[in-house]
Motif scaffolding. Structure first.
Motif, PDB file in Angstrom:
ATOM      1  N   SER A 249       0.825  -1.212   0.000  1.00  0.00           N
ATOM      2  CA  SER A 249       0.000   0.000   0.000  1.00  0.00           C
ATOM      3  C   SER A 249       0.853   1.253   0.000  1.00  0.00           C
ATOM      4  O   SER A 249       0.487   2.265  -0.601  1.00  0.00           O
ATOM      5  N   GLN A 250       2.022   1.212   0.663  1.00  0.00           N
ATOM      6  CA  GLN A 250       2.907   2.373   0.657  1.00  0.00           C
ATOM      7  C   GLN A 250       3.668   2.472  -0.656  1.00  0.00           C
ATOM      8  O   GLN A 250       3.896   3.569  -1.164  1.00  0.00           O
ATOM      9  N   ALA A 251       4.071   1.349  -1.219  1.00  0.00           N
ATOM     10  CA  ALA A 251       4.774   1.371  -2.495  1.00  0.00           C
ATOM     11  C   ALA A 251       3.887   1.930  -3.595  1.00  0.00           C
ATOM     12  O   ALA A 251       4.341   2.659  -4.484  1.00  0.00           O
ATOM     13  N   ALA A 252       2.580   1.625  -3.538  1.00  0.00           N
ATOM     14  CA  ALA A 252       1.664   2.087  -4.575  1.00  0.00           C
ATOM     15  C   ALA A 252       1.548   3.604  -4.618  1.00  0.00           C
ATOM     16  O   ALA A 252       1.271   4.185  -5.666  1.00  0.00           O
ATOM     17  N   SER A 253       1.765   4.262  -3.462  1.00  0.00           N
ATOM     18  CA  SER A 253       1.661   5.726  -3.424  1.00  0.00           C
ATOM     19  C   SER A 253       3.020   6.411  -3.476  1.00  0.00           C
ATOM     20  O   SER A 253       3.099   7.641  -3.381  1.00  0.00           O
ATOM     21  N   SER A 254       4.082   5.625  -3.618  1.00  0.00           N
ATOM     22  CA  SER A 254       5.418   6.189  -3.506  1.00  0.00           C
ATOM     23  C   SER A 254       5.769   7.151  -4.635  1.00  0.00           C
ATOM     24  O   SER A 254       6.471   8.145  -4.425  1.00  0.00           O
ATOM     25  N   LEU A 255       5.316   6.872  -5.853  1.00  0.00           N
ATOM     26  CA  LEU A 255       5.693   7.707  -6.989  1.00  0.00           C
ATOM     27  C   LEU A 255       5.075   9.105  -6.890  1.00  0.00           C
ATOM     28  O   LEU A 255       5.746  10.103  -7.132  1.00  0.00           O
ATOM     29  N   THR A 256       3.802   9.176  -6.515  1.00  0.00           N
ATOM     30  CA  THR A 256       3.170  10.488  -6.363  1.00  0.00           C
ATOM     31  C   THR A 256       3.670  11.198  -5.108  1.00  0.00           C
ATOM     32  O   THR A 256       3.545  12.419  -4.990  1.00  0.00           O
ATOM     33  N   ALA A 257       4.240  10.441  -4.151  1.00  0.00           N
ATOM     34  CA  ALA A 257       4.770  11.050  -2.934  1.00  0.00           C
ATOM     35  C   ALA A 257       6.182  11.594  -3.124  1.00  0.00           C
ATOM     36  O   ALA A 257       6.614  12.452  -2.358  1.00  0.00           O
ATOM     37  N   GLY A 258       6.924  11.089  -4.130  1.00  0.00           N
ATOM     38  CA  GLY A 258       8.237  11.654  -4.392  1.00  0.00           C
ATOM     39  C   GLY A 258       9.358  10.678  -4.630  1.00  0.00           C
ATOM     40  O   GLY A 258      10.449  11.082  -5.029  1.00  0.00           O
ATOM     41  N   ASN A 259       9.152   9.364  -4.395  1.00  0.00           N
ATOM     42  CA  ASN A 259      10.212   8.402  -4.697  1.00  0.00           C
ATOM     43  C   ASN A 259      10.401   8.256  -6.199  1.00  0.00           C
ATOM     44  O   ASN A 259       9.516   8.577  -6.994  1.00  0.00           O
ATOM     45  N   SER A 260      11.571   7.744  -6.604  1.00  0.00           N
ATOM     46  CA  SER A 260      11.893   7.628  -8.027  1.00  0.00           C
ATOM     47  C   SER A 260      11.191   6.434  -8.659  1.00  0.00           C
ATOM     48  O   SER A 260      10.744   5.511  -7.965  1.00  0.00           O
ATOM     49  N   VAL A 261      11.116   6.431  -9.978  1.00  0.00           N
ATOM     50  CA  VAL A 261      10.490   5.319 -10.697  1.00  0.00           C
ATOM     51  C   VAL A 261      11.313   4.046 -10.556  1.00  0.00           C
ATOM     52  O   VAL A 261      10.808   2.937 -10.795  1.00  0.00           O
ATOM     53  N   ASN A 262      12.581   4.170 -10.181  1.00  0.00           N
ATOM     54  CA  ASN A 262      13.441   2.997  -9.988  1.00  0.00           C
ATOM     55  C   ASN A 262      13.263   2.356  -8.618  1.00  0.00           C
ATOM     56  O   ASN A 262      13.856   1.311  -8.342  1.00  0.00           O
ATOM     57  N   SER A 263      12.475   2.976  -7.746  1.00  0.00           N
ATOM     58  CA  SER A 263      12.344   2.467  -6.378  1.00  0.00           C
ATOM     59  C   SER A 263      11.311   1.365  -6.254  1.00  0.00           C
ATOM     60  O   SER A 263      11.284   0.658  -5.238  1.00  0.00           O
ATOM     61  N   VAL A 264      10.446   1.198  -7.259  1.00  0.00           N
ATOM     62  CA  VAL A 264       9.353   0.232  -7.169  1.00  0.00           C
ATOM     63  C   VAL A 264       9.274  -0.619  -8.426  1.00  0.00           C
ATOM     64  O   VAL A 264       9.846  -0.277  -9.473  1.00  0.00           O
TER      65      VAL A 264
END
Length: 409
Positions: A249-264
């Motif tokens: 659930s946290q990984a799914a929101s990570s991109l809009t939150a600011g993590n890079s596309v390579n993080s997931v």
């Protein structure tokens, strides 16, 4: 004071970020406030002050001490970028009771009502609108077996570096251990601190591994020098931290939150982190009382995620000035930040304070009526992207509000 407001409401805002925290709060109850020092009550022990073996005195029992307070904060918040337009009014009502049973045992509990109304339009997620909830803010037990050792457990606040951090503090089931040594005059102080927590994302839903819980671990070394003759206090802290078993659930929101596309990796509900989050965060604070009415506080922090080799560093600094004019305290502040995308799991930081893959400034001003315990505050944030991302854009945030404090007993 906005800086004080943000620190005091950090755990609340972490809960507001996800209403899933209600489940944890209702199941696990315990937290503590170490700010209150136990009072010293003289006791007469058998044999004290006499050489007669036949004389003994019953230890004096300490009465239970209660203290309670209520804080009401009302603010208007606007957040705007190309994907999000949000204008929401918030009211937070926090009530807490602290019970000290003995010099070594205390219990604390607090609840908070969150009331948000307004409008939010977000093309990438459901964040940005108002919400209302009644939540358990904290509940826990404090144990002090010896003078130098503090232990607490329950639903507690946690953060990476205890002095200043790039990631929003949160509240969840956890424990904290603190061992402190100080000189008699407290000119020098040395502290070892450990923290363990289950990050606030729900009880079982969305776990990466169904038989394991998400976890947060941190160990800190803190040094303090209090130069009382010149009114200066310096604190330095180094922290090793680690997040593990982070839920989908946290990984799914990570991109809009600011993590890079390579993080997931993965799509939708099957998205999960493919990088780790563990490293060091180092912080320092310098407080100087120039006169009885003028004080400055400087804070700096730097973080590095050792689990990856790029987009893994961040730094932030803040300067506060407090000037007192009779019953009025005026406090301007300025913050600068530059935080790369994958320093921390971005979804654990509240929306208004997410600096992953952003650099910018925050300007704030507060006015306090000291005797009345009323604070008027406002701030403005300008955050720009560091690396272009289809899920982020340059953002502006403003807050304006008032905080009122009441002592219950």
């Amino acid at each position: 004071q906005w800086g004080a407001y943000m620190a005091n409401n950090a755990s609340l805002r972490g809960l507001v970020n996800s209403t899933k925290n209600i489940a944890i709060a209702l199941i696990f109850s315990s937290q503590s406030l170490w700010a209150q020092q136990p009072s010293t009550t003289a006791t007469v022990m058998p044999g004290n002050g006499t050489t007669s073996a036949s004389v003994s005195a019953k230890p004096e029992e300490k009465d239970k001490k209660l203290s309670g307070s209520v804080k009401v904060t009302t603010l208007g918040r606007g957040i705007q970028d190309k994907n999000l337009k949000s204008k929401v009014g918030w009211t937070f009502v926090e009530a807490g009771v602290d019970t000290e049973y003995t010099d070594w045992l205390a219990f604390n509990i607090g609840v908070v009502g969150v009331f948000g109304e307004g409008a939010g339009q977000n093309y990438l997620s459901d964040e940005g609108g108002g919400t209302s909830a009644l939540l358990l803010d904290y509940a826990g037990v404090n144990i002090k077996p010896i003078q130098q050792l503090n232990l607490k457990a329950g639903v507690i606040g946690y953060q990476i570096n205890p002095l200043y951090t790039t990631m929003s503090p949160g509240t969840s089931l956890g424990a904290e251990q603190k061992f402190e040594l100080a000189t008699p005059s407290e000119t020098f102080k040395f502290t070892l601190q450990g923290n363990q927590a289950v990050p606030s994302v729900g009880v079982t839903k969305g776990l990466v591994e169904e038989d394991k819980n998400p976890f947060f671990l941190a160990g800190s070394v803190i040094g303090e020098i209090n130069a009382k003759p010149i009114g200066t206090k310096l604190k330095v802290a180094g922290t090793q931290f680690r997040f593990g078993n982070l839920p989908k659930s946290q990984a799914a929101s990570s991109l809009t939150a600011g993590n890079s596309v390579n993080s997931v990796a993965g799509v939708g509900d099957e998205m999960q982190y493919v990088i780790g989050f563990a490293g060091t965060e180092t912080a320092a604070t310098l407080e100087t009382d120039w006169t009885s009415k003028v004080k400055t506080t400087a804070r700096v922090v730097a973080i590095k995620n050792d689990r990856i080799s790029e987009a893994n560093e961040g730094r932030m600094g803040r300067l506060d000035l407090r000037v007192v004019f009779g019953n009025v305290a005026l406090k301007p502040s300025v913050t600068v930040f530059e935080v790369e995308a994958d320093t921390t799991p971005a979804g654990y930081t509240i929306l208004a304070n997410r600096y992953n893959n952003r650099k910018g400034q925050v300007a704030g001003l507060s006015l306090e009526l000291v005797k009345q315990k009323v604070i008027f505050f406002g701030n403005y944030t300008k955050a720009q992207e560091i690396v272009d991302s289809p899920f982020l854009s340059d953002r502006e945030i403003y807050n304006i509000g008032v905080e009122v404090n009441y002592d219950l007993f």
